[in-house]
Scaffold this motif. Structure first.
Motif, PDB file in Angstrom:
ATOM      1  N   MET A   1      -4.639  -7.651   5.902  1.00  0.00           N
ATOM      2  CA  MET A   1      -4.254  -7.305   4.283  1.00  0.00           C
ATOM      3  C   MET A   1      -2.880  -6.432   4.675  1.00  0.00           C
ATOM      4  O   MET A   1      -2.893  -5.444   5.315  1.00  0.00           O
ATOM      5  N   GLY A   2      -1.951  -6.794   3.894  1.00  0.00           N
ATOM      6  CA  GLY A   2      -0.638  -6.110   3.861  1.00  0.00           C
ATOM      7  C   GLY A   2      -0.661  -4.878   2.835  1.00  0.00           C
ATOM      8  O   GLY A   2      -1.438  -4.634   2.059  1.00  0.00           O
ATOM      9  N   TYR A   3       0.562  -4.110   3.132  1.00  0.00           N
ATOM     10  CA  TYR A   3       0.725  -2.978   2.362  1.00  0.00           C
ATOM     11  C   TYR A   3       0.676  -3.358   0.820  1.00  0.00           C
ATOM     12  O   TYR A   3       0.174  -2.674  -0.025  1.00  0.00           O
ATOM     13  N   ASN A   4       1.440  -4.437   0.332  1.00  0.00           N
ATOM     14  CA  ASN A   4       1.275  -4.620  -0.948  1.00  0.00           C
ATOM     15  C   ASN A   4      -0.020  -5.155  -1.487  1.00  0.00           C
ATOM     16  O   ASN A   4      -0.309  -4.864  -2.528  1.00  0.00           O
ATOM     17  N   GLN A   5      -0.888  -5.686  -0.899  1.00  0.00           N
ATOM     18  CA  GLN A   5      -2.029  -5.919  -1.195  1.00  0.00           C
ATOM     19  C   GLN A   5      -2.789  -4.883  -1.474  1.00  0.00           C
ATOM     20  O   GLN A   5      -3.586  -4.889  -2.327  1.00  0.00           O
ATOM     21  N   ILE A   6      -2.680  -3.839  -0.621  1.00  0.00           N
ATOM     22  CA  ILE A   6      -3.612  -2.797  -0.657  1.00  0.00           C
ATOM     23  C   ILE A   6      -3.130  -2.050  -1.940  1.00  0.00           C
ATOM     24  O   ILE A   6      -3.818  -1.302  -2.566  1.00  0.00           O
ATOM     25  N   PHE A   7      -1.804  -1.837  -2.264  1.00  0.00           N
ATOM     26  CA  PHE A   7      -1.185  -0.969  -3.412  1.00  0.00           C
ATOM     27  C   PHE A   7      -1.696  -1.668  -4.512  1.00  0.00           C
ATOM     28  O   PHE A   7      -2.038  -1.083  -5.574  1.00  0.00           O
ATOM     29  N   ASP A   8      -1.694  -3.172  -4.367  1.00  0.00           N
ATOM     30  CA  ASP A   8      -2.255  -4.089  -5.835  1.00  0.00           C
ATOM     31  C   ASP A   8      -3.847  -3.340  -6.011  1.00  0.00           C
ATOM     32  O   ASP A   8      -4.146  -3.264  -7.120  1.00  0.00           O
ATOM     33  N   LEU A   9      -4.652  -3.352  -4.842  1.00  0.00           N
ATOM     34  CA  LEU A   9      -5.944  -3.079  -4.921  1.00  0.00           C
ATOM     35  C   LEU A   9      -5.918  -1.582  -5.584  1.00  0.00           C
ATOM     36  O   LEU A   9      -6.845  -1.212  -6.458  1.00  0.00           O
ATOM     37  N   PHE A  10      -5.281  -0.606  -5.090  1.00  0.00           N
ATOM     38  CA  PHE A  10      -5.222   0.413  -5.408  1.00  0.00           C
ATOM     39  C   PHE A  10      -4.903   0.793  -6.997  1.00  0.00           C
ATOM     40  O   PHE A  10      -5.627   1.600  -7.681  1.00  0.00           O
ATOM     41  N   LEU A  11      -3.964  -0.021  -7.471  1.00  0.00           N
ATOM     42  CA  LEU A  11      -3.409  -0.142  -8.621  1.00  0.00           C
ATOM     43  C   LEU A  11      -4.553  -0.528  -9.739  1.00  0.00           C
ATOM     44  O   LEU A  11      -4.925  -0.003 -10.651  1.00  0.00           O
ATOM     45  N   GLY A  12      -5.293  -1.653  -9.425  1.00  0.00           N
ATOM     46  CA  GLY A  12      -6.325  -2.048  -9.959  1.00  0.00           C
ATOM     47  C   GLY A  12      -7.581  -1.115 -10.216  1.00  0.00           C
ATOM     48  O   GLY A  12      -8.066  -0.915 -11.361  1.00  0.00           O
ATOM     49  N   LEU A  13      -7.832  -0.390  -9.037  1.00  0.00           N
ATOM     50  CA  LEU A  13      -8.870   0.510  -8.984  1.00  0.00           C
ATOM     51  C   LEU A  13      -8.483   1.752  -9.631  1.00  0.00           C
ATOM     52  O   LEU A  13      -9.350   2.172 -10.750  1.00  0.00           O
ATOM     53  N   SER A  14      -7.139   2.132  -9.743  1.00  0.00           N
ATOM     54  CA  SER A  14      -6.820   3.494 -10.534  1.00  0.00           C
ATOM     55  C   SER A  14      -7.125   2.829 -11.932  1.00  0.00           C
ATOM     56  O   SER A  14      -7.356   3.666 -12.872  1.00  0.00           O
ATOM     57  N   GLY A  15      -6.611   1.586 -12.376  1.00  0.00           N
ATOM     58  CA  GLY A  15      -6.978   1.260 -13.796  1.00  0.00           C
ATOM     59  C   GLY A  15      -8.265   1.495 -14.295  1.00  0.00           C
ATOM     60  O   GLY A  15      -8.797   1.892 -15.307  1.00  0.00           O
ATOM     61  N   VAL A  16      -9.214   0.923 -13.414  1.00  0.00           N
ATOM     62  CA  VAL A  16     -10.765   0.941 -13.703  1.00  0.00           C
ATOM     63  C   VAL A  16     -11.282   2.581 -13.798  1.00  0.00           C
ATOM     64  O   VAL A  16     -11.656   2.825 -14.926  1.00  0.00           O
ATOM     65  N   TYR A  17     -10.669   3.409 -13.107  1.00  0.00           N
ATOM     66  CA  TYR A  17     -10.986   4.974 -13.245  1.00  0.00           C
ATOM     67  C   TYR A  17     -10.264   5.452 -14.460  1.00  0.00           C
ATOM     68  O   TYR A  17     -11.131   6.124 -15.199  1.00  0.00           O
TER      69      TYR A  17
END
Length: 101
Positions: A1-17
């Motif tokens: 899993m690359g940096y971009n994919q980790i950032f995308d997951l972080f962005l999505g989880l931030s949206g859920v919060y």
């Protein structure tokens, strides 16, 4: 899993919060001692106004970028970034500037 994919997951989880904070009115975004006198209600409204659409933007941008659906992924990421900058400006206007730190 690359940096971009980790950032995308972080962005999505931030949206859920953010959606959680917007719908429930609870969360660490609401906790501050530096709100100007008489602006507490407006501060809470601005947080909610930011969290509800911002959460949807963050989730959509994260999912679209994770799935590499262009150009919508870049457009939503830019819209979310502008939204965050506007939110930061509003928070500066609603909170005390001199906190004695």
């Amino acid at each position: 899993m690359g940096y971009n994919q980790i950032f995308d997951l972080f962005l999505g989880l931030s949206g859920v919060y953010m959606l959680y904070c917007g719908f429930t009115g609870r969360g660490s975004l609401y906790r501050t001692d530096h709100v100007k006198k008489g602006m507490e209600e407006k501060y809470t409204q601005v947080i909610r106004w930011f969290c509800l659409p911002g959460g949807f933007f963050a989730i959509a941008a994260g999912v679209l970028d994770y799935c590499r659906i262009t150009p919508y992924d870049k457009i939503l990421t830019i819209v979310f970034a502008v939204f965050v900058i506007a939110f930061a400006v509003m928070m500066i206007r609603l909170t005390e500037q001199n906190t004695g730190r």
